[in-house]
Motif scaffolding. Structure first.
Motif, PDB file in Angstrom:
ATOM      1  N   TYR A 269       0.846  -1.171   0.000  1.00  0.00           N
ATOM      2  CA  TYR A 269       0.000   0.000   0.000  1.00  0.00           C
ATOM      3  C   TYR A 269       0.892   1.235   0.000  1.00  0.00           C
ATOM      4  N   PRO A 270       0.702   2.146  -0.951  1.00  0.00           N
ATOM      5  CA  PRO A 270       1.567   3.327  -1.009  1.00  0.00           C
ATOM      6  C   PRO A 270       1.446   4.200   0.237  1.00  0.00           C
ATOM      7  N   PHE A 271       0.267   4.238   0.841  1.00  0.00           N
ATOM      8  CA  PHE A 271       0.073   5.062   2.037  1.00  0.00           C
ATOM      9  C   PHE A 271       0.966   4.574   3.177  1.00  0.00           C
ATOM     10  N   GLU A 272       1.122   3.256   3.288  1.00  0.00           N
ATOM     11  CA  GLU A 272       1.972   2.713   4.340  1.00  0.00           C
ATOM     12  C   GLU A 272       3.427   3.126   4.155  1.00  0.00           C
ATOM     13  N   ARG A 273       3.881   3.163   2.914  1.00  0.00           N
ATOM     14  CA  ARG A 273       5.256   3.585   2.642  1.00  0.00           C
ATOM     15  C   ARG A 273       5.449   5.049   3.033  1.00  0.00           C
ATOM     16  N   ILE A 274       4.481   5.876   2.695  1.00  0.00           N
ATOM     17  CA  ILE A 274       4.577   7.297   3.043  1.00  0.00           C
ATOM     18  C   ILE A 274       4.551   7.472   4.557  1.00  0.00           C
TER      19      ILE A 274
ATOM     20  N   LEU B  77       7.164   8.690   9.680  1.00  0.00           N
ATOM     21  CA  LEU B  77       7.463   8.256  11.046  1.00  0.00           C
ATOM     22  C   LEU B  77       8.955   8.006  11.237  1.00  0.00           C
ATOM     23  N   GLY B  78       9.611   7.466  10.216  1.00  0.00           N
ATOM     24  CA  GLY B  78      11.050   7.261  10.306  1.00  0.00           C
ATOM     25  C   GLY B  78      11.801   8.573  10.462  1.00  0.00           C
ATOM     26  N   ALA B  79      11.414   9.585   9.683  1.00  0.00           N
ATOM     27  CA  ALA B  79      12.043  10.904   9.816  1.00  0.00           C
ATOM     28  C   ALA B  79      11.767  11.495  11.195  1.00  0.00           C
ATOM     29  N   PHE B  80      10.546  11.312  11.687  1.00  0.00           N
ATOM     30  CA  PHE B  80      10.194  11.817  13.021  1.00  0.00           C
ATOM     31  C   PHE B  80      11.031  11.144  14.106  1.00  0.00           C
ATOM     32  N   VAL B  81      11.234   9.842  13.994  1.00  0.00           N
ATOM     33  CA  VAL B  81      12.022   9.107  14.981  1.00  0.00           C
ATOM     34  C   VAL B  81      13.496   9.529  14.920  1.00  0.00           C
ATOM     35  N   ILE B  82      13.996   9.820  13.728  1.00  0.00           N
ATOM     36  CA  ILE B  82      15.374  10.315  13.608  1.00  0.00           C
ATOM     37  C   ILE B  82      15.521  11.637  14.351  1.00  0.00           C
ATOM     38  N   VAL B  83      14.580  12.548  14.129  1.00  0.00           N
ATOM     39  CA  VAL B  83      14.634  13.844  14.820  1.00  0.00           C
ATOM     40  C   VAL B  83      14.518  13.648  16.324  1.00  0.00           C
ATOM     41  N   LEU B  84      13.636  12.760  16.751  1.00  0.00           N
ATOM     42  CA  LEU B  84      13.480  12.465  18.175  1.00  0.00           C
ATOM     43  C   LEU B  84      14.784  11.932  18.765  1.00  0.00           C
ATOM     44  N   GLY B  85      15.443  11.028  18.057  1.00  0.00           N
ATOM     45  CA  GLY B  85      16.711  10.485  18.530  1.00  0.00           C
ATOM     46  C   GLY B  85      17.804  11.539  18.609  1.00  0.00           C
ATOM     47  N   VAL B  86      17.828  12.455  17.636  1.00  0.00           N
ATOM     48  CA  VAL B  86      18.824  13.528  17.670  1.00  0.00           C
ATOM     49  C   VAL B  86      18.556  14.446  18.857  1.00  0.00           C
TER      50      VAL B  86
ATOM     51  N   ILE C  12      17.996   6.581  16.728  1.00  0.00           N
ATOM     52  CA  ILE C  12      18.350   7.177  15.435  1.00  0.00           C
ATOM     53  C   ILE C  12      18.501   6.083  14.379  1.00  0.00           C
ATOM     54  N   LEU C  13      19.133   4.960  14.733  1.00  0.00           N
ATOM     55  CA  LEU C  13      19.299   3.858  13.779  1.00  0.00           C
ATOM     56  C   LEU C  13      17.962   3.252  13.378  1.00  0.00           C
ATOM     57  N   VAL C  14      17.065   3.088  14.332  1.00  0.00           N
ATOM     58  CA  VAL C  14      15.731   2.544  14.012  1.00  0.00           C
ATOM     59  C   VAL C  14      14.999   3.482  13.055  1.00  0.00           C
ATOM     60  N   GLY C  15      15.061   4.780  13.310  1.00  0.00           N
ATOM     61  CA  GLY C  15      14.422   5.744  12.416  1.00  0.00           C
ATOM     62  C   GLY C  15      15.045   5.745  11.042  1.00  0.00           C
ATOM     63  N   THR C  16      16.368   5.613  10.975  1.00  0.00           N
ATOM     64  CA  THR C  16      17.058   5.589   9.684  1.00  0.00           C
ATOM     65  C   THR C  16      16.676   4.347   8.885  1.00  0.00           C
ATOM     66  N   ILE C  17      16.623   3.206   9.551  1.00  0.00           N
ATOM     67  CA  ILE C  17      16.230   1.969   8.867  1.00  0.00           C
ATOM     68  C   ILE C  17      14.791   2.073   8.361  1.00  0.00           C
ATOM     69  N   ALA C  18      13.892   2.619   9.179  1.00  0.00           N
ATOM     70  CA  ALA C  18      12.493   2.769   8.747  1.00  0.00           C
ATOM     71  C   ALA C  18      12.397   3.719   7.561  1.00  0.00           C
TER      72      ALA C  18
ATOM     73  N   MET D  89      13.696   1.946   4.480  1.00  0.00           N
ATOM     74  CA  MET D  89      12.737   0.929   4.040  1.00  0.00           C
ATOM     75  C   MET D  89      11.575   1.564   3.276  1.00  0.00           C
ATOM     76  N   ALA D  90      11.219   2.783   3.650  1.00  0.00           N
ATOM     77  CA  ALA D  90      10.128   3.468   2.964  1.00  0.00           C
ATOM     78  C   ALA D  90      10.572   4.040   1.633  1.00  0.00           C
ATOM     79  N   VAL D  91      11.813   4.487   1.550  1.00  0.00           N
ATOM     80  CA  VAL D  91      12.295   5.181   0.358  1.00  0.00           C
ATOM     81  C   VAL D  91      12.878   4.211  -0.673  1.00  0.00           C
ATOM     82  N   TRP D  92      13.427   3.087  -0.224  1.00  0.00           N
ATOM     83  CA  TRP D  92      14.125   2.168  -1.108  1.00  0.00           C
ATOM     84  C   TRP D  92      13.283   1.697  -2.312  1.00  0.00           C
ATOM     85  N   PRO D  93      12.006   1.348  -2.167  1.00  0.00           N
ATOM     86  CA  PRO D  93      11.249   0.886  -3.340  1.00  0.00           C
ATOM     87  C   PRO D  93      11.144   1.926  -4.454  1.00  0.00           C
TER      88      PRO D  93
END
Length: 143
Positions: free
Chosen positions: A22-27, A32-41, A73-79, A82-86
């Motif tokens: 589902y494209p919505f899930e990728r977005i 959320l991954g970007a948000f978690v990266i900012v939270l970790g920073v 930060i690593l969890v957010g980066t991986i997420a 995973m969203a951008v790779w496809p």
């Protein structure tokens, strides 16, 4: 017997839902991954957001809090990846089909681009020198 074979080959509904993209899930995963990266920073920096539950075993030293922040930060980066790779997978296949220019062609095209930039910049400098007195005169009338 035939009924049993049909039931064995019938696809599982849950597996169908999990395999469907589902494209919505990728977005959502990317956001959320970007948000978690900012939270970790922010956790790592410690001035905007800090961990106050220092009685827990995982947060009782500064080193453990730093490791936890880096893990977030690593969890957010991986997420995020995973969203951008496809979106990049088709690009990689297309890049393999590209016929890349040789060194001489790259040098020739680069020289043309830089030459054009120099000519355009000289054109604008000449226009600036030519129109500067006119704009100074207009500014003098307004005062």
């Amino acid at each position: 017997m035939a009924k049993k074979e049909l039931q064995e080959h019938k696809p599982n509904r849950v597996l169908e839902i999990l395999r469907t993209e589902y494209p919505f899930e990728r977005i959502l995963l990317g956001v959320l991954g970007a948000f978690v990266i900012v939270l970790g920073v922010y956790l790592l920096e410690g001035s905007v957001l800090e961990i106050r539950l220092t009685t827990w075993w995982i947060f009782n030293t500064a080193l453990k809090r730093t490791i936890f922040s880096i893990f977030i930060i690593l969890v957010g980066t991986i997420a995020f990846f995973m969203a951008v790779w496809p979106f990049f997978v088709p690009s990689i296949a297309e890049m393999r089909k590209v016929s890349w220019p040789n060194k001489k062609t790259i040098f020739n095209h680069s020289a043309r681009v830089f030459g054009f930039i120099i000519i355009i910049s000289l054109f604008f400098v000449l226009i600036d020198f030519g129109l500067s007195p006119f704009f100074d005169w207009i500014n003098g009338l307004g005062q």
